[in-house]
Enzyme design. Structure first.
Site, PDB file in Angstrom:
ATOM      1  N   ASP A 293      52.615 -13.158   5.004  1.00 14.50           N
ATOM      2  CA  ASP A 293      51.481 -12.974   5.889  1.00 14.50           C
ATOM      3  C   ASP A 293      51.356 -11.465   6.145  1.00 14.50           C
ATOM      4  O   ASP A 293      52.167 -10.656   5.670  1.00 14.50           O
ATOM      5  CB  ASP A 293      51.643 -13.788   7.190  1.00 14.50           C
ATOM      6  CG  ASP A 293      50.295 -14.002   7.894  1.00 14.50           C
ATOM      7  OD1 ASP A 293      49.312 -13.338   7.524  1.00 14.50           O
ATOM      8  OD2 ASP A 293      50.229 -14.833   8.828  1.00 14.50           O
TER       9      ASP A 293
HETATM   10  C1  NOJ Z   1      47.076 -13.116   9.350  1.00 13.64           C
HETATM   11  C2  NOJ Z   1      46.960 -14.578   9.562  1.00 13.64           C
HETATM   12  O1  NOJ Z   1      48.116 -15.084  10.189  1.00 13.64           O
HETATM   13  C3  NOJ Z   1      46.721 -15.357   8.286  1.00 13.64           C
HETATM   14  O2  NOJ Z   1      46.455 -16.678   8.609  1.00 13.64           O
HETATM   15  C4  NOJ Z   1      45.593 -14.730   7.521  1.00 13.64           C
HETATM   16  O3  NOJ Z   1      45.344 -15.474   6.350  1.00 13.64           O
HETATM   17  C5  NOJ Z   1      45.940 -13.298   7.180  1.00 13.64           C
HETATM   18  N1  NOJ Z   1      46.161 -12.547   8.416  1.00 13.64           N
HETATM   19  C6  NOJ Z   1      44.844 -12.608   6.377  1.00 13.64           C
HETATM   20  O4  NOJ Z   1      43.737 -12.467   7.167  1.00 13.64           O
END
Ligand code: NOJ
Length: 764
Positions: A293
């Site tokens: 993430d």
């Molecule tokens: C952080 C988020 O937790 C995740 O769900 C998301 O896909 C990514 N950022 C990219 O935006």
């Protein structure tokens, strides 16, 4: 042959591909087909490519760049140096093609980029948020919505969705509850696999995109519902509650997974080899790739887990994170890690192989570009709007309808539409609407106006304004609109204007709830109240004695305990998306009939959270609802609950057998009757309870459901098949999946409070 072609300068290669294509289409086009990772042609292709790659080029493939983040090296240079395998957040097809041309035409190996985006509930056309979609209890609707989203995203060149989010959420305080399918592992699993099918279809078809199942795993159990806080989960909870939707998504063929942010039982998920390797790859046989993430690789240092950035890169790669999102620790330190022996060349090759295989399966090596002109046809097309409207109709939940206040009669003279969310486009869309446009969005006020036409006079007042707080980092458009009620006098006047309107109208629809930014990532709440002065507005409106209907726009169950006793009509519309206002108007006026059911137990107050129906029996189960001194411990509305304008009963439960053997199944048949004069839907829900065994099991567990449509006056039977496999669970006694023999209860009905009951025995 194909491999050699990609080494030619692109124009020549393209010409050759074209010529060869005319002679032998097999060579140049990857027909949409289910390619197994063992597909020999793919294997050879990727092996050849891997052999040619330098270590830096391999690490480049493992790096994902966030397009809009500040950068010292330009994107063009980064691509030319083969230091990026993927980009996130580019949404303009011309820009995607421009960057893709650099990757394909101007690099040594011509490896295409993979463009990813948070296609969570639609791309440009915004569908209802996932919690709403789960309320439809209709996996085919959910599959179709994600297919429509894939069509829009792929039309601009985005071939990878960071969705579905399949985290089980049992605590409404957690902001990201709106991104998932609620509290139940069975419902969550059906929604997870439907979304994977919707996004991916047959991987390689030009209008399909890769799914990314997130956030692996346990993120929904954030302590206190505080986003990003640690999760402490027993193995029993992990395997029986939190893992199942991930497992279902993987079994449905999900191509990629995303590691979670938080600590799971003391080990950050993005450095957690047990999760990413032992469970995901070894136990489940996942062969796709895992992306971290946002900055979770450097955060291994923040967590106090890795000692240095180089250590963080090594720990993430060794745990099984194949691609790093946003940050640059892989680029900066993996080569050094290999030199020092903390990461092996094999680990790098495995990661790169799975990334290249995903690109190959998508067909990116043969068709890397967005088709010019396609986006203009696909984005917010009439088909998209139609699908989004049906989705919003089917995912709304009718919570209360005293004296049949709904549906509204078109014969009334005038109608007041009141509330801060009645005409708010961003809030109708909800969070994770990054490519959505306010101007495409139909609010509840405009939907009602369009529906009422000239026959009913529709008058609007905002009444109160909710503080927007800081602009959301997740929605760049969100800087507007600025507050209009600034002084105390303005606020008083606005409140009074609204209540006067209620008094002078035949009926009032109050549209209340949460702003877009109050639900979603970094949007946990300590209370579940209607924010701001909304509760006062609601109570003052009710005090006029005029008929009131409440429409809720929100991403989590809210504290509506007072409303549940005083407001005769309550419709939960969630964040309903681009066509939300039209769908709500259809439902309010009876042109569509509500049939959604809650995918969460609805609390009376935040103090009850976490609240879920599938708890185990504990001491004094007969007094289950009196576990607090100062509040009932029962939900306000049970999991699976929802009303309709039709009143469809479920009765006469019959089992095909009262004995069930391993690998066998029994059928539960019930009779449905719709004595009303309205066509409508009912969802038949089947729950079981294992009376005794190697572990104490939940008091009820959903094991089957079907949403069916009945004409007015219709009576028919519905059969749900219960498979012995669905009764298996991870037993703490043996630490593996078991089917315990013994007596089971079974209930069928229209919510988790179903009363039609039977028993059966699982035979040894
Ligand atoms: C952080 C988020 O937790 C995740 O769900 C998301 O896909 C990514 N950022 C990219 O935006």
């Amino acid at each position: 042959m194909l491999f050699r072609l990609i080494h030619l300068p692109c124009r020549k290669a393209a010409l050759l591909w074209l010529l060869l294509g005319l002679m032998s289409p097999v060579l140049v086009s990857q027909e949409p087909q289910a390619l197994s990772p063992k597909d020999p042609a793919m294997r050879r292709f990727v092996d050849d490519l891997l052999e040619k790659m330098t270590l830096d080029e391999k690490i480049g493939q493992m790096s994902q760049v966030a397009y809009q983040e500040p950068h010292t090296v330009s994107h063009e240079e980064r691509i030319r140096k083969e230091q990026a395998g993927s980009f996130l957040f580019v949404k303009d097809p011309a820009e995607i093609n421009r960057l893709q041309h650099i990757a394909v035409d101007e690099t040594r190996l011509h490896i295409p980029l993979l463009f990813g985006f948070d296609v969570v509930h639609g791309f440009r056309t915004i569908y209802p948020v996932p919690l709403a979609m789960a309320s439809s209890w209709d996996p085919s609707l959910v599959e179709h919505a994600q297919y429509m989203a894939a069509r829009e995203a792929s039309s601009v060149g985005i071939r990878w969705a960071f969705a579905p989010m399949v985290d089980i959420a049992r605590d409404a305080r957690w902001g990201r509850i709106m991104e998932g399918s609620g509290e139940d592992p069975f419902l969550g699993s059906r929604m997870a696999e439907a979304q994977v099918r919707g996004f991916q279809g047959t991987i390689g078809a030009p209008d399909r995109i890769l799914a990314c199942v997130k956030h692996f795993a346990g993120y929904g159990a954030a302590a206190g519902g505080r986003d990003y806080d640690q999760s402490d989960l027993s193995d029993e909870q992990l395997w029986n509650v939190y893992f199942p939707p991930f497992r279902a998504a993987q079994a449905a063929g999900a191509a990629t997974f995303m590691a979670a942010y938080m600590d799971l039982n003391g080990v950050p998920a993005s450095g957690n080899r047990y999760l990413l390797h032992d469970v995901l790859r070894t136990d489940w046989g996942f062969q796709g790739f895992v992306v971290s993430d946002w900055e979770t690789v450097p955060n291994l240092v923040t967590h106090g887990f890795a000692s240095t950035p180089a250590d963080a890169a090594a720990r993430a790669a060794n745990a099984g994170v194949d691609m790093e999102m946003t940050s640059s620790l892989y680029r900066d330190f993996l080569a050094e890690d290999i030199k020092h022996g903390s990461v092996t060349q094999q680990t790098i090759d495995n990661a790169v192989r799975s990334i290249l295989e995903a690109k190959y399966k998508l067909g990116l090596f043969t068709n890397p570009y967005a088709t010019p002109g396609l986006a203009a046809k696909e984005l917010v097309s009439a088909d998209q709007r139609h699908a989004a409207r049906i989705a919003a109709q089917r995912s709304s939940v009718l919570l209360r309808n005293e004296s049949n206040i709904l549906p509204l009669k078109k014969s009334m003279r005038n109608l007041a539409v009141i509330g801060p969310l009645a005409d708010s486009k961003p809030d109708t869309m909800g969070s994770w609407s990054l490519a959505g446009k306010y101007d495409d969005t139909v609010t509840v006020l405009s939907g009602i106006r369009a529906k009422a036409g000239s026959s009913v006079e529709v008058r609007y007042a905002k009444g109160v304004e909710v503080e927007r707080g800081n602009a959301s980092i997740f929605d760049p458009q969100f800087a507007s609109p600025p507050p209009t009620l600034v002084t105390g006098a303005q606020r008083e006047e606005s409140f009074k204007e609204a209540i006067d309107l209620v008094r002078s109208s035949d009926l009032t629809v109050l549209v209340l709830g949460e702003l877009q930014s109050m639900s979603g990532e970094r949007a946990s709440r300590a209370t579940l109240n209607l924010p701001g002065e909304q509760e006062n507005l609601l109570e003052a409106a009710e005090a006029t004695g005029k008929p009131i209907v409440l429409v809720l726009i929100n991403g989590r169950p809210l504290d509506i305990t007072w409303a549940s006793q005083h407001i005769p009509g309550i419709l939960e519309a969630w964040y309903p998306g681009t066509e939300g206002g039209n769908a709500v108007a259809d439902l309010l006026f009876g042109d569509a009939v509500p049939g959604g059911k809650l995918p969460v137990s609805w609390p009376r107050t935040a103090g009850q959270e976490p609240l879920y129906y599938n708890h185990t029996l504990s001491q004094i189960p007969v007094d289950r609802d009196a576990m607090y001194w100062d509040e009932s411990s029962a939900p306000l509305y049970p999991f699976g609950y929802g009303l309709s304008y039709a009143s469809i009963s479920i009765h006469d439960l019959k089992l095909s057998s009262t004995n069930l053997r391993a690998a066998g199944a029994i059928e539960a048949t019930v009779t449905l009757h719709n004595p009303s004069n309205v066509d409508g839907d009912q969802t038949v829900e089947l729950y079981t309870h294992q009376r005794a065994g190697s572990a104490s099991r939940p008091v009820r567990e959903l094991k089957g459901f079907e949403r069916v449509h009945l004409k007015a006056g219709e009576q028919r039977s519905v059969t749900i098949t219960l498979h012995a496999d669905d009764l298996k669970f991870w037993s703490p006694a043996t630490r593996q999946t078991e089917l315990d023999p013994g007596i089971f209860d079974l209930w069928v009905g229209d919510s988790s409070a179903a009363t039609e009951h039977a028993t059966f025995a699982v035979l040894p």
